[in-house]
Design an enzyme around this catalytic site. Structure first.
Site, short mmCIF file in Angstrom:
data_model
loop_
_atom_site.label_atom_id
_atom_site.label_comp_id
_atom_site.label_asym_id
_atom_site.label_seq_id
_atom_site.Cartn_x
_atom_site.Cartn_y
_atom_site.Cartn_z
N ASP A 128 56.55 15.20 -47.30
CA ASP A 128 55.92 14.83 -46.03
C ASP A 128 54.51 15.39 -45.96
OD1 ASP A 128 56.61 17.53 -45.76
OD2 ASP A 128 58.37 17.04 -44.57
N ASP B 48 66.34 21.87 -35.93
CA ASP B 48 67.01 20.72 -35.29
C ASP B 48 67.67 19.82 -36.34
OD1 ASP B 48 64.84 19.51 -36.51
OD2 ASP B 48 64.03 18.60 -34.69
N HIS C 209 66.38 18.42 -39.02
CA HIS C 209 65.63 17.35 -39.67
C HIS C 209 65.43 17.67 -41.15
CE1 HIS C 209 61.66 19.53 -38.43
NE2 HIS C 209 61.88 19.78 -39.70
N GLU D 4 63.20 13.26 -37.86
CA GLU D 4 63.59 13.93 -36.63
C GLU D 4 64.92 13.38 -36.10
OE1 GLU D 4 62.11 16.49 -36.07
OE2 GLU D 4 59.95 16.36 -35.79
P1 PGA Z 1 60.05 25.78 -42.56
O1 PGA Z 1 59.99 24.24 -42.18
O2 PGA Z 1 60.43 25.83 -44.01
O3 PGA Z 1 58.67 26.29 -42.33
O4 PGA Z 1 61.10 26.41 -41.68
C1 PGA Z 1 61.01 23.39 -42.58
C2 PGA Z 1 60.96 22.10 -41.83
O5 PGA Z 1 60.54 22.07 -40.66
O6 PGA Z 1 61.37 21.08 -42.41
#
Ligand code: PGA
Length: 252
Positions: A72, A117, A119, A124
């Site tokens: 992403d 959450d 995702h 999302e």
């Molecule tokens: P993080 O982000 O590794 O910084 O917790 C992961 C994500 O939001 O997919």
């Protein structure tokens, strides 16, 4: 599904890096046979990336014949270095990305992280579980969680991102998902102990034939004791996947 539970973040990162290293070395990549690796952004994989750099520097691991695909990218007009996010036609950019994956023969190992959450990439809650690479509007939870990368200033956090779809990751031959920290514990519970649900997009990987979750103790806090006991009991088997650590020099 495999669930690998390590004591802490550093050990989980090292385990994941060893696993990736062994996958690449065993594949024996060469000029006419590249290994395709999907990679996540975010803070979770940083420890794993540091270890991979170590293996590379010590000559154990070469990325010469490895193609990488990032999961992403933010759509941020202020950052000239983010080429995908600045494309004039964002959907064409996404379609081209899918095409590039296809041309590479698909992804051999997709490494992913998740948000609290649930995702996976920026899919999302509510995203289609067969979605492909596309533009997504970020959920407020994600914007809040990621403000740390933008001086804590919410107004600086991009509200949109380009992301591979759940279907794009599902097409990979193997998927490894890194989950660390107590703030991800509820998401891990939703991912593996409850049903497939598009409100917790990571749960889609229950239907992937080769998914490996690598987590630390803190991430298991919402799991049933019997789940944790069962998978901890398998650690001797799981550790055979990373011990011995293969090396390019020995293999080639
Ligand atoms: P993080 O982000 O590794 O910084 O917790 C992961 C994500 O939001 O997919």
């Amino acid at each position: 599904m495999r669930l690998v539970i390590l004591d802490n973040y550093d050990l989980a990162s090292e385990w994941a890096a060893k696993y990736i290293c062994n996958c690449i070395v065993k594949f024996k990549p060469r000029q006419d046979r590249y290994f395709s690796l999907g990679l996540p952004t975010g803070s979770t994989p940083l420890g794993c990336y540091k270890k991979l750099i170590e293996y590379h520097k010590s000559g154990n691991l070469s990325f010469k014949y490895v193609k990488t695909f990032n999961m992403d990218e933010y759509v941020d007009p202020n950052n000239a270095h983010i080429l995908d996010g600045n494309a004039e036609d964002l959907q064409a950019e996404c379609d081209a990305f899918e095409e590039k994956i296809k041309e590479a023969g698909g992804i051999d190992l997709f490494v992913g992280g998740i948000g609290p959450d649930g995702h996976i990439a920026f899919n999302e809650p509510g995203s289609s579980l067969v979605s492909r690479t596309r533009l997504k509007t970020l959920a407020m939870d994600t914007i809040l969680a990621n403000a740390k990368y933008f001086d804590g200033d919410l107004s600086k956090v991009p509200t949109m991102a380009l992301t591979v779809g759940v279907g794009t990751v599902m097409d990979a031959r193997e998927v490894m998902i890194l989950i660390t920290g107590a703030h991800k514990a509820f998401a891990l519970y939703k991912a593996i102990e409850e049903g497939v649900n598009h409100m917790w997009t990571v749960s889609a990987f229950q239907q992937h034939p080769r998914t490996i979750f690598v987590c630390d103790e803190d991430a298991t806090l919402e799991l049933r004791v019997k789940t944790v006991k069962y998978f901890k009991g398998l650690m001797r088997v799981h550790n055979k996947l990373v011990d011995p650590l293969y090396s390019m020099t020995e293999e080639n």
